[in-house]
Every structure is written in structure tokens, then in C-alpha cells.
Design a protein around this motif. Structure first.
Motif, PDB file in Angstrom:
ATOM      1  N   GLU A 163      39.597  35.814  42.133  1.00  0.00           N
ATOM      2  CA  GLU A 163      38.467  35.930  41.219  1.00  0.00           C
ATOM      3  C   GLU A 163      38.239  37.377  40.796  1.00  0.00           C
ATOM      4  O   GLU A 163      37.676  37.628  39.725  1.00  0.00           O
ATOM      5  N   ARG A 164      38.695  38.323  41.598  1.00  0.00           N
ATOM      6  CA  ARG A 164      38.407  39.738  41.346  1.00  0.00           C
ATOM      7  C   ARG A 164      39.611  40.499  40.790  1.00  0.00           C
ATOM      8  O   ARG A 164      39.436  41.503  40.106  1.00  0.00           O
ATOM      9  N   ASP A 165      40.833  40.064  41.137  1.00  0.00           N
ATOM     10  CA  ASP A 165      42.022  40.793  40.691  1.00  0.00           C
ATOM     11  C   ASP A 165      43.160  39.796  40.526  1.00  0.00           C
ATOM     12  O   ASP A 165      43.920  39.535  41.462  1.00  0.00           O
ATOM     13  N   ALA A 166      43.281  39.259  39.314  1.00  0.00           N
ATOM     14  CA  ALA A 166      44.283  38.220  39.058  1.00  0.00           C
ATOM     15  C   ALA A 166      45.703  38.766  39.176  1.00  0.00           C
ATOM     16  O   ALA A 166      46.603  38.079  39.660  1.00  0.00           O
ATOM     17  N   ALA A 167      45.936  40.009  38.726  1.00  0.00           N
ATOM     18  CA  ALA A 167      47.277  40.588  38.782  1.00  0.00           C
ATOM     19  C   ALA A 167      47.733  40.775  40.224  1.00  0.00           C
ATOM     20  O   ALA A 167      48.876  40.453  40.588  1.00  0.00           O
ATOM     21  N   LEU A 168      46.866  41.298  41.072  1.00  0.00           N
ATOM     22  CA  LEU A 168      47.189  41.457  42.488  1.00  0.00           C
ATOM     23  C   LEU A 168      47.440  40.103  43.132  1.00  0.00           C
ATOM     24  O   LEU A 168      48.379  39.939  43.926  1.00  0.00           O
ATOM     25  N   CYS A 169      46.608  39.135  42.790  1.00  0.00           N
ATOM     26  CA  CYS A 169      46.749  37.792  43.349  1.00  0.00           C
ATOM     27  C   CYS A 169      48.122  37.211  43.034  1.00  0.00           C
ATOM     28  O   CYS A 169      48.795  36.653  43.907  1.00  0.00           O
ATOM     29  N   GLU A 170      48.582  37.355  41.806  1.00  0.00           N
ATOM     30  CA  GLU A 170      49.882  36.816  41.411  1.00  0.00           C
ATOM     31  C   GLU A 170      51.017  37.525  42.140  1.00  0.00           C
ATOM     32  O   GLU A 170      52.003  36.899  42.560  1.00  0.00           O
TER      33      GLU A 170
END
Length: 283
Positions: free
Chosen positions: A31-38
Motif C-alpha cells: 500500500e505504501r511502496d508498490a515498486a519495492l513490493c514488486e
């Protein structure tokens, strides 16, 4: 991984961090950092196959001056011209994982990462050269870290928290390198001392963790190293382990740690660590 845990309000008091813990933190972190999550999802995906390579690295370096031990580098010094590491895994079943690894630098090569893991999320047994670092800090530890070469050990732990208090535990016994300076009542002896430890932590509230750890070095050569004496010294160190004589069963250290994840408005963590010789002030 550390950033995902912070964004996911997930404290961590010890390493390695279980993949299940990272997966639990991902929904909130996404929810806060989509790029990091991916990026983290792709990395975790590479570890979910039946067979694969966990990591591989090769580093070259040059140095001059005093030969100084480098922090958290498994005993490698500043005079080493290279460092190479690789590990591959095979997971034939949900309850079994076999990893083969090696770490090498000038003058040393150890099967770091070579581990057989058996069990489930409530009780997993690891046999082999398993690293561990007990601290909320990301780059150092007062009690136990990867400062020295990895030793062979037997470990039991859980990666899914128990009860509403989110109890996590880890206990191990390891075999240290040979020493010819082990003190006894009659002089010195040569052998391989043992290192045992227990780490327990809880989460009283979401994002806040509290932990305690104890490690004990004992045995080797002619010194006593029975499991019953280990338990006596562990639970009653004042009488069995801090007499101030060569008759002490071993030497113990203890730590108290805590970490609090501040998610808003700026994601960050605040941690505390205190460690020292247990019962050293008792008479």
C-alpha cells in the motif's frame, strides 16, 4: 527486505528473516511502496521453486596497512583479495529443505549455508552451517552475529508466532573451532568448545517487540559438557557458572532487546539493545 518489514509494521529482533514473515508484511508494505513490493515479490518467487540458486556472488578487492577483521564478514580480514559465495536449494516436500553452500576468502573456506531443514512453521529443525544474528540492529549485534566463521549447529525454531502474544523462539547448540587454550582446574586442554543459545520474543502490541537472549560457551577437551550440566548452568548460573574459578561450567552472556516500528508519518524503527555478563554483579 528490511524496508518491507518497516513499511509492513513488522518488527524483527533476529536474522535470518523467514520468508513467511516477509509475506505477512507485504500487503501493508504494498500500500505504501508498490515498486519495492514488486521487487521483493520477484525475489521471493525465485525461492519457491523445487530447485534453484539462493544466491551467488564474487567480490575482488585490494588493501594495504594493518590486517584488520571486517565486521560481519565471517572472519574475513582487510587483506583478503577476494570473497566468493554461492548456495543452491532443493525442496522435495513442504517439510524438507536441503541447501548446499560455500563461502570462501583468502585462507578460509567454509560450507556456510549448507543446511538440512525439517519440520513445519511451529517447530523447524536446522542441521548444518546456519548463520544467525540476534539483534534488532541491521548492521551489528552485541550478543551474536556473523563476525566469525559459521559453525556447525543444531537449531530448533518457529517462524509462525505462537499464541496471541506472538511468541517466537530459537534454541541451538553449535561446535566451535578447536582451541588449545581451554582452561581447566589442572591447567589447559585442547578441544572444540560448544556454544548454546536461547532467544525468545513476544509482540505485546502490533509493531512493538520485546526479546531476551542467552548464549553459553562451555566444554571442549577435558571439560564437562553433558546436557544435564548445561541445563543446571543455564537455569542457575550464579551457583554453577559464575563462581570465579576454573570449575565454572562455562561462560554466559545475556541480552534484552526491543524494537518499535513507527509507521506514520515517516516509516522508521526505534530499537534498544543491552547485553552483558549475566549475574556478574551477584555475590
Amino acid at each position: 527486505i528490511e524496508r518491507v518489514l518497516v513499511l509492513g509494521d513488522q518488527p524483527a529482533l533476529k536474522r535470518p528473516i523467514a520468508a513467511a514473515t516477509v509475506l505477512d508484511a507485504l500487503p501493508r508494505a504494498c500500500e505504501r511502496d508498490a515498486a519495492l513490493c514488486e521487487e521483493v515479490r520477484r525475489y521471493l518467487g525465485s525461492l519457491t521453486r523445487t530447485v534453484g540458486i539462493s544466491y551467488a556472488s564474487l567480490t575482488a578487492a585490494g588493501g594495504s596497512g594493518a590486517d584488520t577483521a571486517l565486521p560481519n564478514r565471517h572472519g574475513m580480514s582487510s587483506q583478503s583479495n577476494y570473497e566468493a559465495a554461492i548456495a543452491a536449494y532443493w525442496q522435495p516436500a513442504d517439510f524438507l529443505l536441503v541447501t548446499g553452500g560455500v563461502l570462501a576468502y583468502d585462507g578460509e573456506a567454509t560450507p556456510t549455508g549448507t543446511v538440512v531443514s525439517i519440520g513445519n512453521d511451529l517447530a523447524q529443525i536446522d542441521l548444518g552451517f546456519r548463520d544467525r544474528r540476534w539483534s534488532p540492529a541491521q548492521d551489528n549485534a552485541m550478543l551474536l552475529s556473523t563476525q566469525a566463521a559459521t559453525m556447525p549447529s543444531v537449531t530448533i525454531s518457529n517462524y509462525r508466532p505462537l499464541t496471541k502474544a506472538k511468541l517466537r523462539y530459537e534454541a541451538f547448540i553449535g561446535r566451535m573451532s578447536e582451541s588449545s587454550n581451554i582452561v581447566t582446574s589442572s591447567g589447559t586442554t585442547t578441544g572444540n568448545p560448544q556454544l548454546a543459545g536461547l532467544h525468545v520474543s513476544i509482540e505485546p502490541f502490533p509493531g512493538w517487540s520485546l526479546g531476551v537472549g542467552r548464549i553459553m560457551q562451555y566444554g571442549g577437551g577435558d571439560r564437562e559438557e553433558s546436557f544435564s550440566d548445561l541445563l543446571d548452568a543455564f537455569f542457575n548460573p550464579a551457583d554453577n557458572d559464575n563462581t570465579g574459578t576454573a570449575e565454572d561450567f562455562g561462560n554466559q552472556l545475556a541480552s534484552v532487546t526491543s524494537q518499535f516500528v513507527l509507521g506514520d508519518p515517516i516509516p522508521m524503527t526505534v530499537y534498544f539493545e543491552y547485553a552483558g555478563e549475566d549475574t556478574s554483579t551477584l555475590s
